[in-house]
Design a protein around this motif. Sequence first.
Motif, PDB file in Angstrom:
ATOM      1  N   TRP A 103       0.798  -1.227   0.000  1.00  0.00           N
ATOM      2  CA  TRP A 103       0.000   0.000   0.000  1.00  0.00           C
ATOM      3  C   TRP A 103       0.831   1.279   0.000  1.00  0.00           C
ATOM      4  CZ3 TRP A 103      -3.890  -2.050  -1.797  1.00  0.00           C
ATOM      5  CH2 TRP A 103      -4.449  -3.220  -1.281  1.00  0.00           C
ATOM      6  N   THR A 104       2.165   1.164  -0.120  1.00  0.00           N
ATOM      7  CA  THR A 104       2.987   2.375  -0.048  1.00  0.00           C
ATOM      8  C   THR A 104       2.779   3.305  -1.237  1.00  0.00           C
ATOM      9  OG1 THR A 104       4.834   1.098  -0.989  1.00  0.00           O
ATOM     10  CG2 THR A 104       4.786   1.373   1.410  1.00  0.00           C
ATOM     11  N   GLY A 105       2.255   2.799  -2.331  1.00  0.00           N
ATOM     12  CA  GLY A 105       1.929   3.652  -3.468  1.00  0.00           C
ATOM     13  C   GLY A 105       0.511   4.187  -3.419  1.00  0.00           C
ATOM     14  N   PHE A 106      -0.307   3.684  -2.493  1.00  0.00           N
ATOM     15  CA  PHE A 106      -1.697   4.097  -2.358  1.00  0.00           C
ATOM     16  C   PHE A 106      -1.885   5.140  -1.254  1.00  0.00           C
ATOM     17  CE2 PHE A 106      -1.927   0.175  -4.611  1.00  0.00           C
ATOM     18  CZ  PHE A 106      -3.103   0.171  -5.337  1.00  0.00           C
ATOM     19  N   LEU A 107      -1.236   4.920  -0.106  1.00  0.00           N
ATOM     20  CA  LEU A 107      -1.471   5.798   1.039  1.00  0.00           C
ATOM     21  C   LEU A 107      -1.048   7.244   0.813  1.00  0.00           C
ATOM     22  CD1 LEU A 107      -2.373   3.252   2.481  1.00  0.00           C
ATOM     23  CD2 LEU A 107      -1.098   4.013   4.480  1.00  0.00           C
ATOM     24  N   PRO A 108      -0.033   7.532  -0.011  1.00  0.00           N
ATOM     25  CA  PRO A 108       0.274   8.948  -0.261  1.00  0.00           C
ATOM     26  C   PRO A 108      -0.885   9.732  -0.872  1.00  0.00           C
ATOM     27  CG  PRO A 108       2.164   7.610  -0.847  1.00  0.00           C
ATOM     28  CD  PRO A 108       1.039   6.663  -0.545  1.00  0.00           C
ATOM     29  N   HIS A 109      -1.901   9.049  -1.400  1.00  0.00           N
ATOM     30  CA  HIS A 109      -3.103   9.761  -1.865  1.00  0.00           C
ATOM     31  C   HIS A 109      -3.846  10.380  -0.691  1.00  0.00           C
ATOM     32  CE1 HIS A 109      -3.101   8.658  -6.138  1.00  0.00           C
ATOM     33  NE2 HIS A 109      -2.605   7.488  -5.755  1.00  0.00           N
ATOM     34  N   PHE A 110      -3.638   9.855   0.514  1.00  0.00           N
ATOM     35  CA  PHE A 110      -4.208  10.462   1.718  1.00  0.00           C
ATOM     36  C   PHE A 110      -3.323  11.590   2.241  1.00  0.00           C
ATOM     37  CE2 PHE A 110      -6.150   6.075   2.716  1.00  0.00           C
ATOM     38  CZ  PHE A 110      -7.360   6.419   2.139  1.00  0.00           C
ATOM     39  N   GLY A 111      -2.024  11.545   1.928  1.00  0.00           N
ATOM     40  CA  GLY A 111      -1.088  12.552   2.417  1.00  0.00           C
ATOM     41  C   GLY A 111       0.287  11.961   2.641  1.00  0.00           C
ATOM     42  N   GLY A 112       1.267  12.830   2.858  1.00  0.00           N
ATOM     43  CA  GLY A 112       2.632  12.375   3.064  1.00  0.00           C
ATOM     44  C   GLY A 112       3.348  12.144   1.751  1.00  0.00           C
ATOM     45  N   ASN A 113       4.562  11.600   1.856  1.00  0.00           N
ATOM     46  CA  ASN A 113       5.375  11.329   0.671  1.00  0.00           C
ATOM     47  C   ASN A 113       6.131  10.017   0.878  1.00  0.00           C
ATOM     48  OD1 ASN A 113       7.661  11.949   2.349  1.00  0.00           O
ATOM     49  ND2 ASN A 113       7.344  14.130   1.903  1.00  0.00           N
ATOM     50  N   ALA A 114       7.082   9.740   0.004  1.00  0.00           N
ATOM     51  CA  ALA A 114       7.796   8.467   0.080  1.00  0.00           C
ATOM     52  C   ALA A 114       8.519   8.288   1.405  1.00  0.00           C
ATOM     53  CB  ALA A 114       8.798   8.369  -1.079  1.00  0.00           C
ATOM     54  N   GLU A 115       8.977   9.388   2.009  1.00  0.00           N
ATOM     55  CA  GLU A 115       9.688   9.291   3.278  1.00  0.00           C
ATOM     56  C   GLU A 115       8.757   9.007   4.450  1.00  0.00           C
ATOM     57  OE1 GLU A 115      11.961  12.785   3.876  1.00  0.00           O
ATOM     58  OE2 GLU A 115      13.385  12.357   2.242  1.00  0.00           O
ATOM     59  N   THR A 116       7.475   9.319   4.287  1.00  0.00           N
ATOM     60  CA  THR A 116       6.512   9.130   5.375  1.00  0.00           C
ATOM     61  C   THR A 116       6.306   7.657   5.695  1.00  0.00           C
ATOM     62  OG1 THR A 116       5.338  11.145   4.703  1.00  0.00           O
ATOM     63  CG2 THR A 116       4.149   9.610   6.143  1.00  0.00           C
ATOM     64  N   TYR A 117       6.355   6.805   4.674  1.00  0.00           N
ATOM     65  CA  TYR A 117       5.907   5.428   4.823  1.00  0.00           C
ATOM     66  C   TYR A 117       7.076   4.446   4.909  1.00  0.00           C
ATOM     67  CZ  TYR A 117       1.534   7.620   3.738  1.00  0.00           C
ATOM     68  OH  TYR A 117       0.448   8.455   3.782  1.00  0.00           O
ATOM     69  N   ILE A 118       6.989   3.568   5.889  1.00  0.00           N
ATOM     70  CA  ILE A 118       7.977   2.508   6.070  1.00  0.00           C
ATOM     71  C   ILE A 118       7.323   1.202   5.650  1.00  0.00           C
ATOM     72  CG2 ILE A 118       9.428   1.260   7.717  1.00  0.00           C
ATOM     73  CD1 ILE A 118       9.507   3.830   9.398  1.00  0.00           C
ATOM     74  N   PRO A 119       7.755   0.610   4.527  1.00  0.00           N
ATOM     75  CA  PRO A 119       7.089  -0.602   4.034  1.00  0.00           C
ATOM     76  C   PRO A 119       7.423  -1.819   4.899  1.00  0.00           C
ATOM     77  CG  PRO A 119       8.972  -0.066   2.648  1.00  0.00           C
ATOM     78  CD  PRO A 119       8.837   1.059   3.640  1.00  0.00           C
ATOM     79  N   MET A 120       6.395  -2.597   5.209  1.00  0.00           N
ATOM     80  CA  MET A 120       6.594  -3.831   5.964  1.00  0.00           C
ATOM     81  C   MET A 120       6.461  -5.023   5.020  1.00  0.00           C
ATOM     82  SD  MET A 120       4.570  -3.121   9.571  1.00  0.00           S
ATOM     83  CE  MET A 120       2.986  -2.669   8.841  1.00  0.00           C
ATOM     84  N   PRO A 121       7.365  -5.994   5.112  1.00  0.00           N
ATOM     85  CA  PRO A 121       7.284  -7.172   4.242  1.00  0.00           C
ATOM     86  C   PRO A 121       6.126  -8.075   4.652  1.00  0.00           C
ATOM     87  CG  PRO A 121       9.036  -7.463   5.845  1.00  0.00           C
ATOM     88  CD  PRO A 121       8.527  -6.056   6.020  1.00  0.00           C
TER      89      PRO A 121
END
Length: 251
Positions: A103-121
């Motif tokens: 979902w790291t490419g989906f949640l930025p539609h709510f806000g934030g940027n690539a640095e905001t999200y920490i992807p979990m495997p």
Amino acid sequence: MKKIQTIYSDNDHKWSVIARDPAKPNWLIDTNEYLIESDGMGLLTDPGGSEIFPEVFSALVEVFPASQIKNIFASHQDPDIVSSISLWLEVNPSIRCYVSWLWTGFLPHFGGNAETYIPMPDEGMEIIHQNIKLRSIPAHFLHSAGNLNLWDSKAKILFSGDVGAALLPVDETDLIVKDFDKHIRFMEKFHKRWMASEQAKLAWCERISNLKPDMLCPQHGSVFQGPDVERFIQWFSELKIGMDALELPKT
């Protein structure tokens, strides 16, 4: 208005839940937001939708400085889970949000940027929150394709996201489940329709039963405690879900 209540405390290690809003419009689903404190910093699980941000924020700041929210754990991508992320980033732009890599490419539609999200495997990962070690636990297809729970081995608390959720009527106000058999009526339809995979369900039940949580904390409804945790796991393991439970009209 929502209220915040402590459900676990050990020195600087603390869990609180922001729950129950009797004034909530009936067209919004009720949600629970959990605050995990360590060393003066906070982690919020599934901080909720933008529509309820004022209520969550008001309840939180009664006991904890909002600017000290350091991390967010998003079990999956739904709007009731994390669409308030842009508002939390206005409070603290350095907040980091743990979420499935899916979902790291989906949640930025709510806000934030690539640095905001920490992807979990998919297999989960260890999450260090100040002085405590947490772990994300796979719960994929229950109901989201990329779905994770959060386990605190010291407190023996599992944040289970939508697993264990119940849609409670206004007059059901208990924070902790008191009558498991009665509680079934509030969660049965939800689990039958929203949980997608029998294989995933059975794997989750075995995985969580082996952890032996003292509390199972869903995003909707009441908290399971003590023997009711295993009762829920057993009930869920035997429940028909997804296509096995869906009754479609015959053609």
